[in-house]
Enzyme design. Structure first.
Site, PDB file in Angstrom:
ATOM      1  N   ASP A  23       0.814  -1.220   0.000  1.00 53.70           N
ATOM      2  CA  ASP A  23       0.000   0.000   0.000  1.00 53.70           C
ATOM      3  C   ASP A  23       0.846   1.268   0.000  1.00 53.70           C
ATOM      4  OD1 ASP A  23      -2.209  -1.681   0.123  1.00 53.70           O
ATOM      5  OD2 ASP A  23      -2.180  -1.694   2.319  1.00 53.70           O
ATOM      6  N   LYS A  26       1.810   2.131  -5.086  1.00 52.78           N
ATOM      7  CA  LYS A  26       2.345   1.568  -6.332  1.00 52.78           C
ATOM      8  C   LYS A  26       1.416   1.851  -7.507  1.00 52.78           C
ATOM      9  CE  LYS A  26       2.363  -2.456  -4.330  1.00 52.78           C
ATOM     10  NZ  LYS A  26       2.048  -2.067  -2.950  1.00 52.78           N
ATOM     11  N   GLY A  50      -4.644  -4.234  -3.796  1.00 50.01           N
ATOM     12  CA  GLY A  50      -5.620  -3.187  -4.086  1.00 50.01           C
ATOM     13  C   GLY A  50      -4.827  -1.960  -4.482  1.00 50.01           C
ATOM     14  N   HIS A  51      -4.814  -1.634  -5.759  1.00 51.47           N
ATOM     15  CA  HIS A  51      -3.993  -0.529  -6.270  1.00 51.47           C
ATOM     16  C   HIS A  51      -4.914   0.606  -6.696  1.00 51.47           C
ATOM     17  CE1 HIS A  51      -0.405  -3.418  -7.204  1.00 51.47           C
ATOM     18  NE2 HIS A  51      -0.772  -3.423  -5.942  1.00 51.47           N
ATOM     19  N   GLN A 235       1.862  -6.133  -3.269  1.00 58.79           N
ATOM     20  CA  GLN A 235       2.304  -6.268  -1.876  1.00 58.79           C
ATOM     21  C   GLN A 235       3.578  -5.438  -1.648  1.00 58.79           C
ATOM     22  OE1 GLN A 235       1.265  -9.613  -3.511  1.00 58.79           O
ATOM     23  NE2 GLN A 235      -0.620  -8.586  -2.973  1.00 58.79           N
TER      24      GLN A 235
HETATM   25  P1  GDP Z   1      -0.794   0.339  -3.509  1.00 57.79           P
HETATM   26  O1  GDP Z   1      -1.391  -0.941  -3.042  1.00 57.79           O
HETATM   27  O2  GDP Z   1       0.675   0.421  -3.261  1.00 57.79           O
HETATM   28  O3  GDP Z   1      -1.145   0.676  -4.933  1.00 57.79           O
HETATM   29  O4  GDP Z   1      -1.451   1.496  -2.608  1.00 57.79           O
HETATM   30  P2  GDP Z   1      -3.014   1.622  -2.194  1.00 57.79           P
HETATM   31  O5  GDP Z   1      -3.774   2.093  -3.358  1.00 57.79           O
HETATM   32  O6  GDP Z   1      -3.475   0.388  -1.516  1.00 57.79           O
HETATM   33  O7  GDP Z   1      -2.912   2.707  -1.054  1.00 57.79           O
HETATM   34  C1  GDP Z   1      -2.388   3.982  -1.281  1.00 57.79           C
HETATM   35  C2  GDP Z   1      -3.463   5.012  -0.931  1.00 57.79           C
HETATM   36  O8  GDP Z   1      -2.873   6.279  -0.827  1.00 57.79           O
HETATM   37  C3  GDP Z   1      -4.535   5.137  -1.981  1.00 57.79           C
HETATM   38  O9  GDP Z   1      -5.736   5.516  -1.367  1.00 57.79           O
HETATM   39  C4  GDP Z   1      -4.012   6.301  -2.864  1.00 57.79           C
HETATM   40  O10 GDP Z   1      -5.064   6.985  -3.543  1.00 57.79           O
HETATM   41  C5  GDP Z   1      -3.402   7.164  -1.815  1.00 57.79           C
HETATM   42  N1  GDP Z   1      -2.234   7.965  -2.252  1.00 57.79           N
HETATM   43  C6  GDP Z   1      -1.245   7.640  -3.123  1.00 57.79           C
HETATM   44  N2  GDP Z   1      -0.302   8.604  -3.151  1.00 57.79           N
HETATM   45  C7  GDP Z   1      -0.715   9.552  -2.283  1.00 57.79           C
HETATM   46  C8  GDP Z   1      -0.153  10.787  -1.837  1.00 57.79           C
HETATM   47  O11 GDP Z   1       0.925  11.195  -2.237  1.00 57.79           O
HETATM   48  N3  GDP Z   1      -0.870  11.498  -0.906  1.00 57.79           N
HETATM   49  C9  GDP Z   1      -2.068  11.060  -0.415  1.00 57.79           C
HETATM   50  N4  GDP Z   1      -2.687  11.816   0.498  1.00 57.79           N
HETATM   51  N5  GDP Z   1      -2.617   9.889  -0.807  1.00 57.79           N
HETATM   52  C10 GDP Z   1      -1.941   9.166  -1.718  1.00 57.79           C
HETATM   53  P1  IMO Z   2      -0.941  -4.192  -2.269  1.00 60.59           P
HETATM   54  O1  IMO Z   2      -0.500  -4.724  -3.609  1.00 60.59           O
HETATM   55  C1  IMO Z   2      -0.998  -4.670   2.043  1.00 60.59           C
HETATM   56  C2  IMO Z   2      -1.126  -8.792   3.575  1.00 60.59           C
HETATM   57  C3  IMO Z   2      -2.393  -9.217   4.302  1.00 60.59           C
HETATM   58  C4  IMO Z   2      -1.794 -10.199   5.295  1.00 60.59           C
HETATM   59  C5  IMO Z   2      -0.691 -10.882   4.472  1.00 60.59           C
HETATM   60  C6  IMO Z   2      -1.099 -12.216   3.863  1.00 60.59           C
HETATM   61  O2  IMO Z   2      -2.239  -3.472  -2.321  1.00 60.59           O
HETATM   62  O3  IMO Z   2       0.153  -3.425  -1.619  1.00 60.59           O
HETATM   63  P2  IMO Z   2      -2.637 -12.854   1.786  1.00 60.59           P
HETATM   64  O4  IMO Z   2      -4.082 -12.595   1.514  1.00 60.59           O
HETATM   65  O5  IMO Z   2      -1.720 -12.291   0.760  1.00 60.59           O
HETATM   66  O6  IMO Z   2      -2.343 -14.301   2.071  1.00 60.59           O
HETATM   67  O7  IMO Z   2      -2.335 -12.076   3.176  1.00 60.59           O
HETATM   68  O8  IMO Z   2      -0.358  -9.978   3.443  1.00 60.59           O
HETATM   69  N1  IMO Z   2      -1.345  -8.250   2.213  1.00 60.59           N
HETATM   70  C7  IMO Z   2      -1.254  -6.945   1.906  1.00 60.59           C
HETATM   71  N2  IMO Z   2      -1.052  -5.861   2.692  1.00 60.59           N
HETATM   72  N3  IMO Z   2      -1.103  -4.530   0.714  1.00 60.59           N
HETATM   73  C8  IMO Z   2      -1.275  -5.614  -0.083  1.00 60.59           C
HETATM   74  O9  IMO Z   2      -1.254  -5.526  -1.427  1.00 60.59           O
HETATM   75  C9  IMO Z   2      -1.409  -6.885   0.510  1.00 60.59           C
HETATM   76  N4  IMO Z   2      -1.612  -8.140   0.026  1.00 60.59           N
HETATM   77  C10 IMO Z   2      -1.556  -8.945   1.082  1.00 60.59           C
HETATM   78  O10 IMO Z   2      -3.008  -8.138   4.941  1.00 60.59           O
HETATM   79  O11 IMO Z   2      -1.166  -9.491   6.337  1.00 60.59           O
HETATM   80 MG    MG Z   3      -2.917  -1.610  -1.799  1.00 57.36          MG
END
Ligand code: GDP
Ligand code: IMO
Ligand code: MG
Length: 448
Positions: A23, A26, A50-51, A235
């Site tokens: 998270d 990416k 979840g991207h 991840q």
């Molecule tokens: P990922 O799994 O690495 O793609 O990241 P996620 O989408 O799960 O979580 C990142 C969260 O931060 C999302 O809600 C994005 O919309 C938000 N986000 C990304 N970059 C920024 C930033 O620079 N500032 C803020 N406030 N939110 C951001």
């Molecule tokens: P992105 O790509 C954050 C975590 C789960 C749990 C562990 C194992 O959005 O960064 P799983 O379902 O993979 O067997 O769970 O890994 N986990 C993540 N945490 N971002 C993710 O993906 C994750 N994918 C799995 O919360 O701790």
């Molecule tokens: Mg994510």
């Protein structure tokens, strides 16, 4: 491969990975980089990811489809290393259609070698978590672990088998008694019938068939044509099944090296490795987290940063930036460029802390250690040592140049660079696609 890019030599094939516990942002960074990429390739994980992409104020969360999909000139590839839940993928195609993007095989290609997450994988994931009780990993319960287990045990179902009704039936007849024995006899849950699974699979296979191809050949054709490729990790490094905080990890390798095995490209065809880091740290699910904040500051970061899982909605645990962790992540990935996200979330804090080392007197960690200890218990005992830095009060979400950032924000970024040893090539100051400060030609042209 190496250091900051010059305008004359912008790296062609790039891997993007997260350097913390996922998270890191990416999805947003891949969306930005997709402009220069003809192929965007997911190479591991599944819909545990979840991207999030925010474009013109609209938010899209992708779980399997690569984050280059909103760039019309980019072709997205779900490569062999990914585990695919066909039901979730079809739903995602519907969501994209509702967004206004119709996805044909010119936009998305799925490897015939990728493994399929079956309904019994999901059931087993949740049953296993339930019996672990307080010791549970906190998985996303999407069936990721059980599917990868079957892959490694050589009893998995691949996309090529899903498309062949006879192969599918034979496979299910072979594995289903054992799956049901586990689900029904061991865990007391409801089993799956052959007919139900065949009925579930048939329409999904029919819908996905046009997208399925030999993605290894596709990638090598792109290579022969000198087309830039982007390999999108899911991840984060410390969720890697080898290098993460085992057993509180996911079931795949998440480090940059996996981009090669998970897609069929060779290491010599990679020209840069971009590591994404949040300006602080988060983790969702169980497991050790040395720089976690258990006080109001942790709650503040969660509130301001909207730190709730994009896949499960669970609150993310929050803490300070841990430079020791990220520096180790840089080694594990061979990171050449850093992207620092969510710097805006730190605005308004009078004093910031950066974890600059680990206190060896408080744990069994030797003073010279530059990596985390192997056991999760030992990682849980690690106590970071912190350096205080002055914060800033200004809202930085409209900043687009390095110079326009407050001096204390620049000092914070520079301290991270010097501790981690890699230049910050782009800074993200908000969720929107345009909320970036570009510092390296890889990410486009920096405004003056
Ligand atoms: P990922 O799994 O690495 O793609 O990241 P996620 O989408 O799960 O979580 C990142 C969260 O931060 C999302 O809600 C994005 O919309 C938000 N986000 C990304 N970059 C920024 C930033 O620079 N500032 C803020 N406030 N939110 C951001
Ligand atoms: P992105 O790509 C954050 C975590 C789960 C749990 C562990 C194992 O959005 O960064 P799983 O379902 O993979 O067997 O769970 O890994 N986990 C993540 N945490 N971002 C993710 O993906 C994750 N994918 C799995 O919360 O701790
Ligand atoms: Mg994510």
């Amino acid at each position: 491969m190496g250091g900051p890019s010059t305008a004359a030599a912008i790296p062609r094939n790039v891997i993007v990975t997260g350097l913390q516990w996922g998270d890191e942002g990416k999805g947003k960074v891949v969306d930005v980089l997709a402009r220069r990429s003809r192929l965007v390739v997911r190479f591991q994980g599944g819909n545990n990811a979840g991207h999030t992409l925010v474009v013109d104020g609209r938010k899209l969360v992708l779980h399997i489809v690569p984050s280059g999909i909103l760039n019309p000139d980019t072709r997205c590839v779900v490569a062999n290393g990914v585990v695919v839940d066909p039901q979730v993928l079809c739903q995602e195609l519907d969501d994209l259609s509702a967004w206004g993007v119709e996805i044909g095989s010119d936009r998305l290609v799925i490897s015939d070698q990728a493994h399929i997450i079956m309904p019994y994988h999901r059931t087993l994931d949740s049953c296993r978590e339930a019996v672990l009780g307080g010791d549970k990993i906190g998985t996303t319960q999407k069936g990721i672990g059980p599917c990868y287990e079957d892959k490694v045990a050589r009893r998995g179902l691949r996309v090529v088998d899903l498309l062949d009704p006879d192969a599918l039936r034979r496979h299910l007849q072979a594995v289903l008694p054992d799956k049901n024995r586990q689900i029904v006899d061991w865990y007391g849950d409801a089993g799956h019938t052959l007919d139900d699974l065949l009925c579930w699979a048939a329409p999904l296979a029919q819908r996905l068939r046009p997208y399925v191809a030999d993605t290894v050949s596709l990638i090598h054709q792109a290579k022969a044509d000198h087309q830039p490729m982007l390999f999108e990790g899911a991840q984060g490094t410390f969720l890697d099944v080898d290098h993460g905080t085992y057993p509180f990890v996911t079931s795949s390798n998440t480090v940059a090296g996996q981009a090669c095995a998970g897609s069929g490209i060779g290491p010599t065809d990679i020209h840069a490795v971009v590591g994404i880091v949040k300006a602080y740290t988060t983790r969702v699910g169980a497991g050790p987290f040395p720089s976690e904040l258990h006080d109001d500051l942790g709650t503040h970061l969660r509130d301001i940063g909207h730190e709730y899982g994009a896949t499960t909605g669970r609150p993310r645990r929050c803490g300070w930036f841990d430079a020791t962790l990220v520096k180790h992540g840089v080694r594990l990935n061979g990171t050449t460029h850093l992207v620092l996200t969510k710097l805006d979330v730190l605005s308004g804090l009078e004093t910031l802390q950066i974890g600059v080392g680990y206190d060896s007197s408080a744990s069994t960690l030797p003073a010279s250690a530059s990596a985390l200890p192997a056991s999760a218990e030992a990682v849980a005992a690690v106590v970071p040592t912190y350096q205080s830095m002055p914060g800033w009060t200004q809202d930085i979400t409209a900043c687009r140049t390095w110079k326009s950032l407050p001096a204390t924000a620049r000092a914070y970024v520079q301290r991270i660079e010097s501790l981690v040893g890699v230049p910050v090539a782009m800074i993200s100051v908000g969720p929107g696609r345009k909320q970036v400060i570009v510092r390296d030609p890889l990410f486009g042209v920096a405004p003056d």
